[in-house]
Design an enzyme around this catalytic site. Structure first.
Site: not given
Ligand SMILES: Cc1ncc(COP(=O)(O)O)c(C=O)c1O
Length: 412
Positions: A201, A229, A260
């Site tokens: 990310s 992502h 996302k």
């Molecule tokens: C790789 C990854 N996993 C999990 C999450 C958490 O997701 P959420 O924002 O839907 O709680 C994110 C959030 O940016 C992320 O980038």
């Protein structure tokens, strides 16, 4: 302008005796750097579309939005919003119960079935947030004495989930098969799980599955991949990087969020039915937390349908991504190793410059968020661009002009 001497890392361990007393230096630091703090929690006054209006501090600006993960532009897609509105009117505002006891509706079941079919898995299980889902899956499966083997760039929800499980955490160097091999050799004999991400990310590069999977398989260890992502973005049918690399059947558990490309909230894990049956009873983030609201579920069902009925939105996203990357490279910007729609613009270690340029770009009409240490290494502070299918070339050009006029001009 103030110099910004500290980062959030400096206040993690407060000196005082009482956990209810935050360190006074934190408040002083925040007050002194108030102009920079206005960059955090900016107020979006419009939908998360390709353009919008942002309030930062006291001022309001019309901006090109390169900061929302609305990758396919589904947040305002008429079919998606209509489905959500209809469910809201028919089913009310909330699920009002945990899925195990009373919060599960037929809509949730339909979404689980559609996600299982979409991912080619036996079963899928919903969570009310992506963070909770990543954390809750690892905490639900790992135990004290086990080992979680994580790529060093894994998201905090995965780190926190492994910590919560009380398993031992072992990090291997990002995407490095030799480092992974060493981590697995050192932990031989334990129950282990390798934890990866589809698209990382902060950097926008993908898990190097062709290099990592042979190592993992040699050690006979299972893999969990977080495709937050990459879901609906990568692969011929949008099934993520495991489809992109043609390795779906070699990865035991696939996780993704709805925050996302689905442009909503929540997450899901997909895998073998007996495993998810177990997880439903041992993942506290699932069993002891309210199910997703029906309107969210209906919106996600429709988003999945729209995103997968053809490749139009995905193609547009990739075309925009290629365009932006080529133009940004042409400006001499440091884009790291990104190969995806998540494109870092790495500006170095000057925190003051990072914040000053961010405010300047905001005033010129570009919504970009600063990413500071400790989220990224101290010598590679950055902005993180999120390209979407909804951006027009004219909007991307406008953004690039502002970046050139601010970041590039300062670097010359
Ligand atoms: C790789 C990854 N996993 C999990 C999450 C958490 O997701 P959420 O924002 O839907 O709680 C994110 C959030 O940016 C992320 O980038």
């Amino acid at each position: 302008m103030h110099d910004i001497e500290h980062s959030l890392a400096d206040f993690y361990f407060p000196d005082g005796p009482d956990p209810l007393e935050p360190p006074p230096e934190f408040a002083t630091w925040m007050r002194d750097g108030a102009w920079a703090e206005s960059l955090y929690e900016p107020r979006l006054l419009t939908s998360v579309g390709p353009t919008g209006r942002v309030q930062r501090g006291g001022s309001v600006h019309d901006v090109v939005n390169l900061s929302s993960y609305n990758y396919l532009g589904l947040a305002t897609h008429p079919e998606v919003t209509r489905a959500a509105v209809e469910a809201l009117q028919e089913r009310g505002t909330g699920a009002c119960g945990s899925p195990l006891l009373s919060g599960m509706a037929d809509l949730h079941e339909t979404l689980q079935e559609r996600l299982a079919t979409f991912t080619g898995r036996e079963d899928a299980m919903l969570f009310n947030s992506g963070f909770a889902g990543g954390m809750g899956t690892l905490a639900g499966l790992l135990r004290k004495g086990d080992v979680a083997v994580l790529d060093a760039k894994c998201h905090l929800c995965l780190v926190d989930g492994a910590k919560l499980s009380r398993a031992k955490l072992v990090f291997f160097d990002h995407n490095d098969p030799e480092s992974l091999d060493a981590a697995l050799s050192q932990t031989d004999g334990k129950r282990r799980l390798v934890v990866l991400e589809g698209v990382y990310s902060m950097d926008g590069d993908t898990a190097d599955l062709p290099a990592l999977l042979p190592v993992i398989e040699r050690h006979r260890v299972g893999v969990f991949i977080d495709e937050a992502h990459s879901i609906l973005v990568y692969g011929e049918t949008g099934r993520g990087v495991i489809e992109h690399y043609g390795v779906a059947d070699r990865v035991a558990l696939q996780f993704a969020t709805f925050s996302k490309a689905f442009s909503s909230i929540g997450g899901f894990v997909a895998g073998p039915r007996p495993l998810l049956h177990y997880l439903r009873y041992y993942s506290n983030a699932y069993g002891f937390s309210c199910a997703l609201p029906p309107a969210v579920v209906a919106g996600v069902i429709k988003a999945l349908e729209v995103a997968t009925r053809d490749s139009e939105l995905r193609d547009r996203l990739w075309s925009n991504t290629r365009y932006f990357r080529a133009q940004a490279r042409g400006l001499g910007l440091n884009l790291g190793d990104s190969t995806s729609q998540v494109i870092p613009i790495i500006v170095g270690s000057d925190r003051t410059a990072l914040y000053e340029m961010c405010l300047e770009m905001n005033e010129k009409g570009l919504f970009l968020a600063p990413v500071d240490y400790p989220s990224v290494p101290e010598d590679s502070l950055r902005y993180r661009v999120a390209i979407t299918a909804a951006h027009t070339r004219e909007q991307l050009d406008r953004a690039l002009n502002i970046i050139e006029d601010t970041v590039v001009r300062r670097q010359r």
